[in-house]
Design an enzyme around this catalytic site. Sequence first.
Site, mmCIF file in Angstrom:
data_model
loop_
_atom_site.group_PDB
_atom_site.id
_atom_site.type_symbol
_atom_site.label_atom_id
_atom_site.label_comp_id
_atom_site.label_asym_id
_atom_site.label_seq_id
_atom_site.Cartn_x
_atom_site.Cartn_y
_atom_site.Cartn_z
ATOM 1 C CG HIS A 76 -70.964 -83.880 16.363
ATOM 2 N ND1 HIS A 76 -71.086 -84.295 15.065
ATOM 3 C CD2 HIS A 76 -69.816 -83.155 16.413
ATOM 4 C CE1 HIS A 76 -70.070 -83.851 14.359
ATOM 5 N NE2 HIS A 76 -69.274 -83.156 15.149
ATOM 6 C CG HIS A 122 -68.818 -78.073 10.324
ATOM 7 N ND1 HIS A 122 -68.342 -78.408 9.074
ATOM 8 C CD2 HIS A 122 -68.188 -78.911 11.197
ATOM 9 C CE1 HIS A 122 -67.486 -79.394 9.183
ATOM 10 N NE2 HIS A 122 -67.366 -79.723 10.450
HETATM 11 O O1 G3P Z 1 -65.118 -81.625 17.873
HETATM 12 C C1 G3P Z 1 -65.264 -82.869 17.309
HETATM 13 C C2 G3P Z 1 -65.767 -82.804 15.887
HETATM 14 O O2 G3P Z 1 -66.787 -81.855 15.812
HETATM 15 C C3 G3P Z 1 -64.686 -82.461 14.917
HETATM 16 O O3 G3P Z 1 -65.094 -82.584 13.589
HETATM 17 O O4 G3P Z 1 -65.827 -81.672 11.442
HETATM 18 O O5 G3P Z 1 -67.513 -82.420 13.092
HETATM 19 O O6 G3P Z 1 -66.214 -80.339 13.480
HETATM 20 P P1 G3P Z 1 -66.206 -81.710 12.880
HETATM 21 MG MG MG Z 2 -66.910 -79.757 15.474
#
Ligand code: G3P
Ligand code: MG
Length: 255
Positions: free
Chosen positions: A27, A69
């Site tokens: 992630h 993000h």
């Molecule tokens: O792509 C999965 C996840 O990254 C979605 O949530 O807020 O971490 O971008 P976020």
């Molecule tokens: Mg994401």
Amino acid sequence: MPQPEPSPLPPLPPLPRLSGWPRWIAHRGAGRRAPENTLAAFRHGWQLGYRAFECDVKLSADGEPYLLHDDTLERTTSGQGPAAALDWAALSRLDAGAWCGSGWAGEPPTRLAALAAFANAEGLHVNLELKPLPGQAEPTGRTVAGAVRRLWHPGTPAAWLSSFQPPALAAAAAAAPELPRALLLDRLAPGWLAQAQALGCQGVVLDHRLVDTEVLHGLQAQGLACWVYTVNEAARAEALWALGVDRIITDTLGP
Ligand code: G3P
Ligand code: MG
């Protein structure tokens, strides 16, 4: 009257479009272990053994795709205020590493072009989450899809595009229909599966708390892959693998 439990899923052959995709997806580059959405995070994730990565992509004020993000700068960079105010020249002078620890200081924000160079060199599997700034869904989808088409080498695994915003996916589909797409969902509103199909998605990326056998049956019946985010507990990951999810996005688990 209680509904009967759906029967367990029969084993299915691997989805061809996911062939070669590692099971674990880091992630934001390397989860919590490095400054999110930076090349340093991707390098760190690579050293940890990850070969598949998720990251968040938006546009600078002058239309350059880069990784970030939030809609604002202060959490993960040395900047302040709305990211929409800065062009790439200004963004590129920010520090995107120091917030994560002094050892990461000096790491700049990452352009999609720089990530593409790393992906091409190492054969990375990359999931680009289209994370548009307010009002930017369509230009973000269009621009990122066009950039991927130009920047990813033919021998590099195809980048998957995902988004919580259907207009971003629709614009990406119009610009580069050959790129695989996935609808991101943090809730299952009526018609969610039909929406994923209408967008030509090859999968969905679900908040892992939404997944059960009924959801997986519905997806598999339509030939759609099921990825889940963000799973950081080993026992939960084991339960999800046993249910039959295809891929797990994680901050902490995996290799
Ligand atoms: O792509 C999965 C996840 O990254 C979605 O949530 O807020 O971490 O971008 P976020
Ligand atoms: Mg994401």
